[in-house]
Motif scaffolding. Structure first.
Motif, PDB file in Angstrom:
ATOM      1  N   ILE A 222     -13.543  97.926  80.904  1.00  0.00           N
ATOM      2  CA  ILE A 222     -12.921  96.983  79.893  1.00  0.00           C
ATOM      3  C   ILE A 222     -11.425  96.605  80.453  1.00  0.00           C
ATOM      4  CG2 ILE A 222     -12.010  96.833  77.662  1.00  0.00           C
ATOM      5  CD1 ILE A 222     -14.070  98.525  76.856  1.00  0.00           C
ATOM      6  N   GLY A 223     -10.949  97.615  81.042  1.00  0.00           N
ATOM      7  CA  GLY A 223      -9.795  97.460  81.569  1.00  0.00           C
ATOM      8  C   GLY A 223      -9.483  96.362  82.750  1.00  0.00           C
ATOM      9  N   GLU A 224     -10.300  96.371  83.579  1.00  0.00           N
ATOM     10  CA  GLU A 224     -10.604  94.977  84.581  1.00  0.00           C
ATOM     11  C   GLU A 224     -10.924  93.802  83.808  1.00  0.00           C
ATOM     12  OE1 GLU A 224     -13.498  93.790  88.067  1.00  0.00           O
ATOM     13  OE2 GLU A 224     -13.593  95.801  87.406  1.00  0.00           O
ATOM     14  N   GLN A 225     -11.768  93.851  83.017  1.00  0.00           N
ATOM     15  CA  GLN A 225     -12.061  92.672  82.162  1.00  0.00           C
ATOM     16  C   GLN A 225     -10.626  91.970  81.511  1.00  0.00           C
ATOM     17  OE1 GLN A 225     -15.243  91.035  82.751  1.00  0.00           O
ATOM     18  NE2 GLN A 225     -13.842  89.452  82.121  1.00  0.00           N
ATOM     19  N   ILE A 226      -9.824  92.998  80.945  1.00  0.00           N
ATOM     20  CA  ILE A 226      -8.912  92.494  80.072  1.00  0.00           C
ATOM     21  C   ILE A 226      -7.672  91.923  81.359  1.00  0.00           C
ATOM     22  CG2 ILE A 226      -6.509  93.310  78.942  1.00  0.00           C
ATOM     23  CD1 ILE A 226      -8.234  95.324  77.953  1.00  0.00           C
ATOM     24  N   ALA A 227      -7.713  92.418  82.318  1.00  0.00           N
ATOM     25  CA  ALA A 227      -6.786  92.030  83.268  1.00  0.00           C
ATOM     26  C   ALA A 227      -7.185  90.646  83.931  1.00  0.00           C
ATOM     27  CB  ALA A 227      -6.668  92.857  84.452  1.00  0.00           C
ATOM     28  N   ARG A 228      -8.668  90.191  83.976  1.00  0.00           N
ATOM     29  CA  ARG A 228      -9.141  89.141  84.186  1.00  0.00           C
ATOM     30  C   ARG A 228      -8.974  87.996  83.347  1.00  0.00           C
ATOM     31  NH1 ARG A 228     -11.970  89.409  88.794  1.00  0.00           N
ATOM     32  NH2 ARG A 228     -12.729  91.299  89.546  1.00  0.00           N
ATOM     33  N   VAL A 229      -8.979  88.112  81.969  1.00  0.00           N
ATOM     34  CA  VAL A 229      -8.988  87.235  80.859  1.00  0.00           C
ATOM     35  C   VAL A 229      -7.505  86.921  80.950  1.00  0.00           C
ATOM     36  CG1 VAL A 229      -9.190  86.845  78.364  1.00  0.00           C
ATOM     37  CG2 VAL A 229     -11.128  87.901  79.652  1.00  0.00           C
ATOM     38  N   LEU A 230      -6.617  87.799  80.944  1.00  0.00           N
ATOM     39  CA  LEU A 230      -5.221  87.445  80.836  1.00  0.00           C
ATOM     40  C   LEU A 230      -4.666  86.722  82.051  1.00  0.00           C
ATOM     41  CD1 LEU A 230      -3.500  90.851  79.471  1.00  0.00           C
ATOM     42  CD2 LEU A 230      -4.265  88.971  78.349  1.00  0.00           C
ATOM     43  N   GLY A 390     -16.672  98.591  69.262  1.00  0.00           N
ATOM     44  CA  GLY A 390     -17.829  99.657  69.039  1.00  0.00           C
ATOM     45  C   GLY A 390     -18.569  99.785  70.145  1.00  0.00           C
ATOM     46  N   PHE A 391     -19.826  99.662  69.912  1.00  0.00           N
ATOM     47  CA  PHE A 391     -20.848  99.906  71.317  1.00  0.00           C
ATOM     48  C   PHE A 391     -20.718  98.723  72.061  1.00  0.00           C
ATOM     49  CE2 PHE A 391     -24.134 100.456  74.183  1.00  0.00           C
ATOM     50  CZ  PHE A 391     -24.638 101.950  74.327  1.00  0.00           C
ATOM     51  N   ILE A 392     -19.915  99.078  73.403  1.00  0.00           N
ATOM     52  CA  ILE A 392     -19.742  98.114  74.369  1.00  0.00           C
ATOM     53  C   ILE A 392     -20.503  98.512  75.747  1.00  0.00           C
ATOM     54  CG2 ILE A 392     -18.067  96.735  76.052  1.00  0.00           C
ATOM     55  CD1 ILE A 392     -17.633  96.301  72.659  1.00  0.00           C
ATOM     56  N   VAL A 423     -13.861  92.350  74.176  1.00  0.00           N
ATOM     57  CA  VAL A 423     -12.913  93.112  73.868  1.00  0.00           C
ATOM     58  C   VAL A 423     -11.451  92.565  74.370  1.00  0.00           C
ATOM     59  CG1 VAL A 423     -11.637  95.349  74.310  1.00  0.00           C
ATOM     60  CG2 VAL A 423     -13.917  95.312  73.749  1.00  0.00           C
ATOM     61  N   ALA A 424     -11.649  91.923  75.703  1.00  0.00           N
ATOM     62  CA  ALA A 424     -10.692  91.181  76.324  1.00  0.00           C
ATOM     63  C   ALA A 424     -10.303  89.931  75.490  1.00  0.00           C
ATOM     64  CB  ALA A 424     -11.130  90.913  77.775  1.00  0.00           C
ATOM     65  N   GLU A 425     -11.203  89.326  75.067  1.00  0.00           N
ATOM     66  CA  GLU A 425     -10.732  87.871  74.365  1.00  0.00           C
ATOM     67  C   GLU A 425     -10.032  88.189  73.285  1.00  0.00           C
ATOM     68  OE1 GLU A 425     -11.018  85.113  75.746  1.00  0.00           O
ATOM     69  OE2 GLU A 425     -12.982  84.856  76.690  1.00  0.00           O
ATOM     70  N   ALA A 426     -10.206  89.332  72.402  1.00  0.00           N
ATOM     71  CA  ALA A 426      -9.645  89.841  71.237  1.00  0.00           C
ATOM     72  C   ALA A 426      -8.204  90.239  71.480  1.00  0.00           C
ATOM     73  CB  ALA A 426     -10.271  90.835  70.475  1.00  0.00           C
ATOM     74  N   ILE A 427      -8.183  90.667  72.587  1.00  0.00           N
ATOM     75  CA  ILE A 427      -6.766  91.184  73.065  1.00  0.00           C
ATOM     76  C   ILE A 427      -6.151  89.909  73.511  1.00  0.00           C
ATOM     77  CG2 ILE A 427      -5.417  92.253  75.090  1.00  0.00           C
ATOM     78  CD1 ILE A 427      -7.645  94.565  74.886  1.00  0.00           C
ATOM     79  N   ALA A 428      -6.546  88.922  74.300  1.00  0.00           N
ATOM     80  CA  ALA A 428      -5.952  87.745  74.539  1.00  0.00           C
ATOM     81  C   ALA A 428      -5.428  87.119  73.290  1.00  0.00           C
ATOM     82  CB  ALA A 428      -7.037  86.753  75.395  1.00  0.00           C
ATOM     83  N   TRP A 429      -6.271  86.889  72.314  1.00  0.00           N
ATOM     84  CA  TRP A 429      -5.679  86.300  71.145  1.00  0.00           C
ATOM     85  C   TRP A 429      -4.412  86.999  70.474  1.00  0.00           C
ATOM     86  CZ3 TRP A 429      -7.826  88.962  66.179  1.00  0.00           C
ATOM     87  CH2 TRP A 429      -7.161  88.663  64.885  1.00  0.00           C
ATOM     88  N   PHE A 430      -4.356  88.500  70.374  1.00  0.00           N
ATOM     89  CA  PHE A 430      -3.079  89.143  69.882  1.00  0.00           C
ATOM     90  C   PHE A 430      -2.087  88.598  71.225  1.00  0.00           C
ATOM     91  CE2 PHE A 430      -5.860  92.667  68.075  1.00  0.00           C
ATOM     92  CZ  PHE A 430      -5.570  92.051  66.734  1.00  0.00           C
ATOM     93  N   ALA A 431      -2.384  88.409  72.355  1.00  0.00           N
ATOM     94  CA  ALA A 431      -1.489  88.516  73.389  1.00  0.00           C
ATOM     95  C   ALA A 431      -0.712  86.935  73.209  1.00  0.00           C
ATOM     96  CB  ALA A 431      -1.935  88.409  74.720  1.00  0.00           C
ATOM     97  N   SER A 432      -1.202  85.911  72.564  1.00  0.00           N
ATOM     98  CA  SER A 432      -0.818  84.726  72.848  1.00  0.00           C
ATOM     99  C   SER A 432       0.369  84.281  72.080  1.00  0.00           C
ATOM    100  CB  SER A 432      -1.866  83.542  71.846  1.00  0.00           C
ATOM    101  OG  SER A 432      -1.502  82.302  71.791  1.00  0.00           O
ATOM    102  N   PRO A 433       1.277  83.673  72.670  1.00  0.00           N
ATOM    103  CA  PRO A 433       2.491  83.287  72.075  1.00  0.00           C
ATOM    104  C   PRO A 433       2.274  82.863  70.744  1.00  0.00           C
ATOM    105  CG  PRO A 433       2.288  82.599  74.316  1.00  0.00           C
ATOM    106  CD  PRO A 433       0.938  82.752  73.933  1.00  0.00           C
ATOM    107  N   GLY A 434       1.155  82.078  70.313  1.00  0.00           N
ATOM    108  CA  GLY A 434       0.980  81.622  69.118  1.00  0.00           C
ATOM    109  C   GLY A 434       0.607  82.392  67.893  1.00  0.00           C
ATOM    110  N   SER A 435       0.547  83.927  68.559  1.00  0.00           N
ATOM    111  CA  SER A 435       0.194  84.923  67.371  1.00  0.00           C
ATOM    112  C   SER A 435       1.262  85.586  66.984  1.00  0.00           C
ATOM    113  CB  SER A 435      -0.924  85.873  68.197  1.00  0.00           C
ATOM    114  OG  SER A 435      -2.180  85.167  68.383  1.00  0.00           O
TER     115      SER A 435
END
Length: 453
Positions: A222-230, A390-392, A423-435
Motif C-alpha cells: 500500500i505504501g508504494e501505491q500511495i507514493a505512486r499516486v501522490l 478493510g480487506f485489501i 487506499v492511495a486514492e482516498a489519501i490523495a483526496w485528503f492530500a489535495s489543496p482543495g481539501s
C-alpha cells in the motif's frame, strides 16, 4: 493479486451457479486512469437546500456534466445516469424525508454501471429539533442504500457545514469519480472542524504540483501505491522505510524521481532526523502520510511481556507511537507548511476489532484517536484525517488461509477485496489543496464491510 472467484463468476458456469445458488456476484469495479474524465457520464442533481442552486456550476468547474431533476424527465426512456446528487440540507423535519424516496426511487433503475450516489446534508450537531432528527436519519438511509445499489455502485453522505458550500469541490470530485471505487456507506464532514474555506486548485489532474509528500513504509504494498499516486498528482515524494527494505525503497523512489530516507521510525531520534532532513533537503513538507505498520497477531492470553520480541510493544511502537512522535516533532519545528496535510492509516480492525489482534486494533483505534485529538488544534489550514482500510488484496493477504481470505473478501457490499490503489486514492483526496475544509475525518476503504460502524 487477482481475485479468482470474481473471474469464475463471469464464466457461463459461474453465472449459472450464482443465479441458482444465490452466491455473491462481485461486479468489476471501474477505477480511474490518468487522463480520463472524472465522470464518464451525466450526474442528476436534485433537492432544494443550501447547495442545490450552486451544484451544477460547481460540477461544471470539475468538468462533470450534470442536469437538474427539475429540468429533465429523469425517468424518460433511455435516460441513464452515472451519478445522483441530492441536496438534503433543506430537510427540516421527519416528514420531509419522503423527498429522498421521491428523488431516488424513479431513477435507481436508470443507473449506469458503477454509479456514484451522494446525499448532501447539514451536520446534525449544528442544528436542533426536527431538523436535527431529519439530518441524522440520512445516515441510516445512505448506509442501507449502499447495500442495495449493486452493480459496483457506491453511496455516501456528505455533511456540509454552513458556510462551507464552496469547499466541497475536492470531495465531490473524489466521491463521484472512479477514484472512490471501494469507498461506500461513508459519512464525510466538510467544514465541521476548522476552516470552512478551501484553497484553490488550479489543475485537478496534478493538484499536488510543487509539493513535498512524506510517505512511511513506502517500499512496497500500500505504501508504494500511495507514493505512486501522490507522484502522479504532482508531488515530490520522500519515501521512508527500514534498512532491510533499503534497496526496494531506493528502486521505487528512483522510478518516481523522488527522494528516500532509510531509518527505523521507532528509533529514539527518528522524529528529529526526519524533521532535519525535510527542512534541509526540501525546505519542509506539505503532505505527511503515516503508512508504516506491522502485525504481530496472537490472542491476548498468549501475549506475555516475555513473548519473543514483545508483540504488544512492537505493534504499538510502529503503528501508533512513532506517528504520534513524528507528527508532534514536525508541527513543533514548523516543518509542515501552511495548508499542509497529515494523514494516518488506521484499519477496520480499529473500529470493529478482530480475534488475535488486540495489539493491532488498539494501535489502529489510536490512530483514529490521534485524528480526534489534533483536528481541533491545528491552525494555518493544516488538516489531519485517516483512512481505515478493510480487506485489501496484497502479497500479505495472499498468504492468509484460503477460507479466511474468501470470507474477508466477500463480507462487504461489493463482495470483493479492495486494491492498494483504492487506499492511495482516498489519501490523495485528503492530500489535495482543495481539501482544507476536510478535517477530522476517518473514512473506511472497505467496500462497505458488514462489520463495524
Amino acid at each position: 493479486m487477482s481475485d479468482k472467484y470474481q473471474g469464475f463468476v463471469q464464466t457461463p458456469i459461474g453465472k449459472l451457479l450464482v443465479k441458482n445458488l444465490g452466491l455473491p456476484a462481485p461486479a468489476r469495479l471501474e477505477r480511474w486512469t490518468e487522463g480520463a474524465p472524472l465522470v464518464d457520464g451525466t450526474v442528476l442533481v436534485g433537492g432544494r437546500g443550501r447547495l442545490g442552486d450552486s451544484l451544477p456550476e460547481l460540477l461544471d468547474g470539475l468538468g462533470i456534466a450534470s442536469v437538474r431533476s427539475a429540468d429533465a424527465d429523469a425517468t424518460s426512456e433511455g435516460a441513464t445516469y452515472k451519478g445522483l446528487v441530492f441536496d438534503a440540507t433543506g430537510l427540516t423535519s421527519s416528514a420531509d424525508l419522503v423527498a429522498l424516496r421521491d428523488f431516488f426511487t424513479p431513477v435507481l433503475r436508470s443507473l449506469d454501471s458503477c454509479p456514484r450516489l451522494i446525499v448532501l446534508g447539514t451536520p446534525p450537531e449544528s442544528v436542533a429539533g426536527g431538523e436535527r432528527v431529519a439530518q441524522r436519519a440520512l445516515e441510516g438511509f445512505t448506509r442501507s442504500l449502499g447495500k442495495e445499489v449493486g452493480r459496483g455502485g457506491t453511496v455516501q453522505l456528505v455533511y456540509v457545514a454552513d458556510g462551507a458550500e464552496a469547499a466541497t469541490a475536492s470531495t465531490l470530485a473524489f466521491l463521484l469519480s472512479p477514484k472512490s471505487a471501494y469507498v461506500s456507506g461513508q459519512v464525510v464532514r466538510v467544514g465541521a472542524t476548522g476552516t470552512t474555506k478551501a484553497a484553490e486548485v488550479t489543475d485537478w489532474q496534478r493538484p499536488l504540483a510543487g509539493q513535498v509528500a512524506l510517505v512511511t513504509g513506502a517500499s512496497r504494498g500500500i505504501g508504494e501505491q500511495i507514493a505512486r499516486v501522490l507522484h502522479r498528482d504532482g508531488a515530490t515524494v520522500v519515501g521512508v522505510d527500514v534498512p532491510q527494505a533499503a534497496s526496494e525503497l531506493q528502486s521505487v523512489m528512483g522510478e518516481l524521481d523522488g527522494d528516500h530516507l532509510v531509518l527505523d521510525i521507532t528509533a529514539k531520534d527518528a522524529p528529529q532526523r526526519i524533521a532535519h532532513y525535510l527542512k534541509e533537503e526540501h525546505g519542509g513538507v506539505d503532505v505527511v502520510v503515516h503508512n508504516a505498520g506491522i502485525t504481530r497477531d496472537r490472542k491476548l492470553a498468549n501475549m506475555a511481556p516475555s513473548d519473543k520480541g514483545d508483540r504488544w510493544q512492537q505493534v504499538l511502537e510502529v503503528n501508533l507511537i512513532a506517528p504520534e512522535r513524528i507528527t508532534r516533532e514536525l508541527l513543533d519545528q514548523g516543518v509542515v507548511h501552511d495548508n499542509g496535510r497529515i494523514i494516518g492509516v488506521a484499519s477496520i480492525a480499529g473500529i470493529a476489532g478482530n480475534v488475535g489482534q488486540t495489539n493491532y486494533a488498539a494501535s489502529k483505534a489510536g490512530v483514529i484517536g490521534l485524528v480526534d485529538s489534533l483536528a481541533g488544534e491545528l491552525t494555518k489550514g493544516i488538516t489531519i484525517n485517516a483512512v481505515a482500510p478493510g480487506f485489501i488484496i496484497t502479497q500479505m493477504t495472499a498468504a492468509v488461509p484460503f477460507a479466511t481470505r474468501e470470507v474477508g473478501q466477500r463480507m462487504n457490499a461489493m463482495s470483493q477485496g479492495g486494491l492498494p490503489i483504492d487506499v492511495a486514492e482516498a489519501i490523495a483526496w485528503f492530500a489535495s489543496p482543495g481539501s482544507t475544509a476536510v478535517n477530522g475525518n476517518v473514512v473506511r476503504v472497505c467496500g462497505q464491510m458488514m462489520l463495524g460502524a
